[in-house]
Every structure is written in C-alpha cells, then in structure tokens.
Design an enzyme around this catalytic site. Structure first.
Site, PDB file in Angstrom:
ATOM      1  N   LYS A   1      37.580  -0.159  15.663  1.00  0.00           N
ATOM      2  CA  LYS A   1      36.632  -0.580  16.705  1.00  0.00           C
ATOM      3  C   LYS A   1      36.735   0.427  17.834  1.00  0.00           C
ATOM      4  O   LYS A   1      37.784   1.074  17.997  1.00  0.00           O
ATOM      5  CB  LYS A   1      37.007  -1.972  17.222  1.00  0.00           C
ATOM      6  CG  LYS A   1      35.899  -2.687  17.936  1.00  0.00           C
ATOM      7  CD  LYS A   1      34.989  -3.422  16.971  1.00  0.00           C
ATOM      8  CE  LYS A   1      33.741  -3.931  17.647  1.00  0.00           C
ATOM      9  NZ  LYS A   1      32.888  -4.680  16.729  1.00  0.00           N
TER      10      LYS A   1
ATOM     11  N   ASP B   1      27.430  -2.069  18.181  1.00  0.00           N
ATOM     12  CA  ASP B   1      27.934  -3.403  18.558  1.00  0.00           C
ATOM     13  C   ASP B   1      27.217  -3.722  19.871  1.00  0.00           C
ATOM     14  O   ASP B   1      26.174  -3.100  20.162  1.00  0.00           O
ATOM     15  CB  ASP B   1      29.469  -3.386  18.702  1.00  0.00           C
ATOM     16  CG  ASP B   1      30.058  -4.773  18.907  1.00  0.00           C
ATOM     17  OD1 ASP B   1      29.916  -5.619  18.024  1.00  0.00           O
ATOM     18  OD2 ASP B   1      30.664  -5.030  19.979  1.00  0.00           O
TER      19      ASP B   1
HETATM   20  P1  NDP Z   1      21.371  -9.853  20.295  1.00  0.00           P
HETATM   21  O1  NDP Z   1      21.741  -9.165  21.545  1.00  0.00           O
HETATM   22  O2  NDP Z   1      20.256  -9.356  19.437  1.00  0.00           O
HETATM   23  O3  NDP Z   1      21.051 -11.401  20.589  1.00  0.00           O
HETATM   24  C1  NDP Z   1      21.930 -12.241  21.260  1.00  0.00           C
HETATM   25  C2  NDP Z   1      21.164 -13.488  21.651  1.00  0.00           C
HETATM   26  O4  NDP Z   1      22.054 -14.441  22.198  1.00  0.00           O
HETATM   27  C3  NDP Z   1      20.113 -13.194  22.716  1.00  0.00           C
HETATM   28  O5  NDP Z   1      19.014 -14.023  22.461  1.00  0.00           O
HETATM   29  C4  NDP Z   1      20.824 -13.631  24.003  1.00  0.00           C
HETATM   30  O6  NDP Z   1      19.958 -14.024  25.037  1.00  0.00           O
HETATM   31  C5  NDP Z   1      21.560 -14.832  23.482  1.00  0.00           C
HETATM   32  N1  NDP Z   1      22.646 -15.202  24.370  1.00  0.00           N
HETATM   33  C6  NDP Z   1      23.566 -14.410  24.946  1.00  0.00           C
HETATM   34  N2  NDP Z   1      24.385 -15.139  25.710  1.00  0.00           N
HETATM   35  C7  NDP Z   1      23.965 -16.421  25.590  1.00  0.00           C
HETATM   36  C8  NDP Z   1      24.400 -17.640  26.144  1.00  0.00           C
HETATM   37  N3  NDP Z   1      25.435 -17.685  26.968  1.00  0.00           N
HETATM   38  N4  NDP Z   1      23.731 -18.771  25.800  1.00  0.00           N
HETATM   39  C9  NDP Z   1      22.666 -18.740  24.971  1.00  0.00           C
HETATM   40  N5  NDP Z   1      22.206 -17.600  24.427  1.00  0.00           N
HETATM   41  C10 NDP Z   1      22.850 -16.465  24.738  1.00  0.00           C
HETATM   42  O7  NDP Z   1      22.741  -9.930  19.469  1.00  0.00           O
HETATM   43  P2  NDP Z   1      22.940 -10.209  17.914  1.00  0.00           P
HETATM   44  O8  NDP Z   1      21.965 -11.224  17.440  1.00  0.00           O
HETATM   45  O9  NDP Z   1      23.062  -8.912  17.203  1.00  0.00           O
HETATM   46  O10 NDP Z   1      24.419 -10.832  17.927  1.00  0.00           O
HETATM   47  C11 NDP Z   1      24.655 -12.210  18.178  1.00  0.00           C
HETATM   48  C12 NDP Z   1      26.106 -12.497  17.870  1.00  0.00           C
HETATM   49  O11 NDP Z   1      26.408 -12.155  16.523  1.00  0.00           O
HETATM   50  C13 NDP Z   1      27.122 -11.710  18.728  1.00  0.00           C
HETATM   51  O12 NDP Z   1      28.250 -12.561  18.912  1.00  0.00           O
HETATM   52  C14 NDP Z   1      27.539 -10.550  17.806  1.00  0.00           C
HETATM   53  O13 NDP Z   1      28.819 -10.050  18.121  1.00  0.00           O
HETATM   54  C15 NDP Z   1      27.522 -11.279  16.459  1.00  0.00           C
HETATM   55  N6  NDP Z   1      27.401 -10.397  15.308  1.00  0.00           N
HETATM   56  C16 NDP Z   1      26.295  -9.588  15.163  1.00  0.00           C
HETATM   57  C17 NDP Z   1      26.186  -8.764  14.061  1.00  0.00           C
HETATM   58  C18 NDP Z   1      24.967  -7.937  13.834  1.00  0.00           C
HETATM   59  O14 NDP Z   1      24.867  -7.327  12.768  1.00  0.00           O
HETATM   60  N7  NDP Z   1      24.009  -7.903  14.765  1.00  0.00           N
HETATM   61  C19 NDP Z   1      27.269  -8.681  13.051  1.00  0.00           C
HETATM   62  C20 NDP Z   1      28.331  -9.644  13.240  1.00  0.00           C
HETATM   63  C21 NDP Z   1      28.382 -10.441  14.349  1.00  0.00           C
HETATM   64  P3  NDP Z   1      19.587 -13.033  26.268  1.00  0.00           P
HETATM   65  O15 NDP Z   1      18.345 -12.358  25.799  1.00  0.00           O
HETATM   66  O16 NDP Z   1      19.370 -13.958  27.412  1.00  0.00           O
HETATM   67  O17 NDP Z   1      20.759 -12.101  26.492  1.00  0.00           O
END
Ligand code: NDP
Length: 425
Positions: A98, A138
């Site tokens: 990482k 990430d």
């Molecule tokens: P994105 O940035 O595309 O989306 C994250 C979403 O979560 C956004 O809609 C964001 O809203 C919302 N969010 C953030 N904080 C909060 C909160 N406190 N309450 C409610 N909603 C919230 O990220 P990803 O979809 O790629 O990733 C989501 C999760 O999955 C993360 O934990 C990431 O580490 C994990 N993950 C992702 C992978 C990947 O391939 N993408 C692989 C493995 C794990 P807003 O627009 O307001 O910020």
C-alpha cells in the site's frame, strides 16, 4: 485478526517456532520520501510519499496508492497488512502493499495534480516494477491520477509495462475493472445465500453510497433479480419504495459521475423516493432502519455501528456483504456473528476489485485483452473460490458459517505456508 488465528497457531506449532506471525506483521520494506511540487501561483509545497511493501511470499507486492490529508505511516502499514490477506484470498499470485501521500487532490487544478504526480513518481519509479511491486488507485487516486503517474513512469524507465492497474481502456486497462468490486460483493452474497438454498431473486436490498461500488452493486443486483431500495452520500440518503430500476440507475451514474451532484436530486426527479438529510444528533443511521432482506454497505468505514446492526436484524436483514472496507464496527460485526446471519467481511466480499486488477496484470503480461464476458466469468469464479476457501477454513477450525474467521484463516494459511517453504528470508 490475531484472535481468529489463535486456533491455527495452536494446531501448527511450526508456525510459532518459525515466528511467522512476528514476521508477517513486520513489512518487508518501507519507503518514505519527500515530494516537492509547485502550485499554479508558483508557491512551493512539500508532501510525504510512502510505499509499504508488506509481503511478497506468494507474488509481487500489489496494492493501491491513497492521496488524502489523513495519510500517515501507521494507516498505510495497517492497510498494507490487510491487503496481504485479501490478495491471498483471490487465488491469484499477488503479495501485499500500500502507499500514498498526505497530498489531497480535492480543490487542486489538473496541472497541480499532474505536477504532484510527476514529482511523486520521479522517486517511486526506482522502487516499483511489473515483477516486484504493482500499484493502483485508492481514495484520491482515480483514472486521472493513474494516467499522470503512468506517464512519468513510462518516460523514466523507457518501458511500457503493467506497473499500475486501473489504467485507461485504450492504454492497457481491463474491461470490468470499474464494475468489479460491486459485482464481486453481489456474487459473494449470492454464494452465501446458496449455502441456505436461497437466491437473490425477489430480495429487497439496502445499499449505501452512490459511488463506484454502490453503482455496480445495484447493477448486478438487477441482473440477478434483487431490488435495491436505497443509495446515500455524505449529506443524506434516498429510500425509493418502488426500488431502483435500470433507468434510475443510469440517472444516478450521470448524476454522480458526470454532474458530480448530490443524491438529494434523485427525490426531486422520482416521486416514489424520499430524501432524508443526515442528522448529526442521531446515534444510528436511518438508512439501515428499513425492512429488507440484504444489506450492501458500500460507502465508508464504520458506517454500521452496534445499533445499526441491531436495527438491520430487527428489520429482517439476514445477509450482509461488505463492499466498502470495514464498514461495520467490531461490535457491530459481533452482533451479526452472535445471530448467525450470513455476514461477508470486506476482506473477502470486496476482493473482486483487486482480483480484476490481477487479471489486468495478466492481460498486460500477455499483451492481450479479454472480452467483458471473459473477465466477468473469471471474476464470478474467483468470488466462488474465495467463498469456498472461507467456508472450508471456518469449518476446519470449528467455527462453521463464520466468514470472518474463515477469511482471516484462509488468507493467512496461504501466505504462512509459502513463507515456511521459502525458509528464513
Ligand atoms: P467513491 O468515492 O466512488 O464513492 C463513495 C461513496 O460513499 C460516495 O457516494 C460518498 O459520498 C459516499 N460517502 C462517503 N462518506 C460517506 C458517509 N459518511 N455517509 C454516507 N455516504 C458516504 O468510492 P468507492 O465506491 O470506490 O469506494 C467505496 C468504499 O469501498 C470505500 O470504503 C473503498 O475503500 C471501498 N473499496 C473500493 C474498491 C474499488 O474498487 N473502488 C475496492 C475495495 C474497497 P460523497 O459524494 O458525499 O463523498
């Protein structure tokens, strides 16, 4: 993690003698470097760059780069440690790593982000390579940053190799990579349900988030007959009593990925939906307090606390598949385990993303691209084998149905056995 491994160490005194746990906890190498860069006004800034090479016993180091103000050595060491076991579960030959920086790309211009990435890579390039350490995105590192990092790597090394994954489709990226984490979390839920002779057909599902993972979770649920009722962002959430169909999903993708809007707008567009803003006084998340069969937390860390876990059970949820990284607090996880519901921890359930990154590396090595169907089929088979590995490991160590123990033990055994085979290095 160590609690899960206690029975394994008891049964295998050779691991204790060889100090496998002590060795696995210590990263193989930590690289820490200065990243100077200049903003658009000509001011000089200095950030810290990190790369943690945690373990390469089963393959080259593999893991993302995070650009966020909260990044420090401790957080990255922990994430690199977790990555070792997640990668081991994928069945692909990938070690763990990482990296990142305390630089925050939010609010920076494209030129500032490019200058930062060039400076970052002008040091990192000498430590990584397609056979030693492969990086990826990430938090804060998306397609734009991957491009700005790959450009200087290619120039400095004078080679075009798969040293970064998550690349653009026309310069070495893999089909299905954006979809992989969400699709994988749904495949994992489907495998868990199959152990109880159930399917996702007709199941109502609570999904949090509205980003990459949430969007493709909803898409795969639609493919398999499930019905997503919710989405959220950090301002609030939507409950759509009619469920989110393909037309509404296309609206969400355009809203979040193109217009960078807020989920609130969904309720203005569709009458069947109700928007609820975040209330900081509440000690629970109302999104998890609706009647449903399944939950797919796909937003962020610690978004399901003990009370949320109890609310989910009260409302009939009996399947939880974690798309996000550690969205359930340890006490929340205990509530699920005590009740014996189907709980898929992120280490296993969201491993589809890194698995398809592994498939991107394979395609880069072959200088070849698989079709969407080929990549999706491989992803489905990988999620199936991750599920079986968790089930078998949990049964072998007398905690049948406990996917937390199963994932920790199965990932650990693969790495530990490779370390034993390779002697004291
Ligand atoms: P994105 O940035 O595309 O989306 C994250 C979403 O979560 C956004 O809609 C964001 O809203 C919302 N969010 C953030 N904080 C909060 C909160 N406190 N309450 C409610 N909603 C919230 O990220 P990803 O979809 O790629 O990733 C989501 C999760 O999955 C993360 O934990 C990431 O580490 C994990 N993950 C992702 C992978 C990947 O391939 N993408 C692989 C493995 C794990 P807003 O627009 O307001 O910020």
């Amino acid at each position: 993690m160590v609690e899960s491994l206690e029975p394994v160490i008891e049964k295998h005194p050779e691991y204790r003698k060889a100090k496998i746990l002590e060795r696995i906890i210590e990263p193989e190498r930590i690289i820490l470097f200065r990243v100077p860069w200049m903003d658009d006004q000509g001011n000089v800034h200095v950030n810290r760059g990190f790369r943690i090479e945690a373990n390469s016993a089963i393959g080259p180091h593999k893991g993302g780069l995070r650009f966020h103000a909260s990044v420090n050595l401790g957080i990255l060491k922990f994430l690199a440690f977790e990555q070792v076991f997640k990668n081991a579960l994928t069945t692909l030959p990938m070690g763990g790593g990482k990296g990142g920086s305390d630089f925050d790309p939010k609010g920076k211009s494209d030129n500032e982000v490019m200058r930062f990435c060039q400076s970052f890579m002008s040091e990192l390039f000498r430590h990584i390579g397609p056979n030693t350490d492969i990086t990826a995105g990430d938090i804060g590192v998306g397609g734009r940053e991957i491009g700005f990092l790959f450009g200087p790597y290619r120039r400095l090394r004078d080679e075009f190799t798969g040293v970064l994954t998550g690349k653009g489709l026309n310069w070495g990226g893999s089909l299905i990579r954006p979809e992989a984490t969400g699709y994988g979390a749904v495949y994992f839920a489907s495998e868990m349900l199959a152990t109880r002779n159930e399917t996702l057909e007709g199941k109502t599902c609570l999904v949090s988030g509205s980003g990459n993972v949430a969007q493709y979770t909803i898409e795969k649920l639609l493919d398999l007959g499930g019905k997503a009722m919710t989405i959220s962002d950090s301002s609030g959430y939507i409950y759509d009593e009619e469920g989110i169909d393909r037309k509404k999903l296309a609206y969400i993708i355009e809203l979040k990925n193109v217009r960078r809007g807020r989920v609130k707008e969904y309720a203005d567009k569709f009458n069947s939906a109700v928007y609820t803003a975040v209330d900081p006084k509440l000690d629970y998340n109302p999104l998890w307090n609706h009647k449903a069969d399944c939950a797919f937390p796909s937003a962020t860390l610690n978004e399901i606390n003990t009370k949320d876990a109890q609310n989910l059970l009260k409302n009939g949820v009996h399947v939880v598949s974690e798309g996000a990284n550690m969205p359930t607090t340890p006490n929340g996880v205990q509530v699920f385990l005590d009740k014996g519901i189907l709980f898929g921890p992120g280490k296993a359930a969201n491993a589809g993303g890194v698995a398809v990154s592994g498939l991107e590396m394979a395609q880069n090595s072959m200088r070849y691209s698989w079709t969407r169907e080929e990549v999706d089929d491989r992803l489905r088979l990988i999620m199936k084998s991750i599920h079986s590995a968790c089930v078998e490991a949990a049964e072998r160590f007398n905690t049948p149905g406990n996917y937390v123990n199963g994932a920790n033990i199965a990932g650990f055994l693969k790495v530990a056995d490779a370390m034993m085979d390779q002697g004291l290095v």
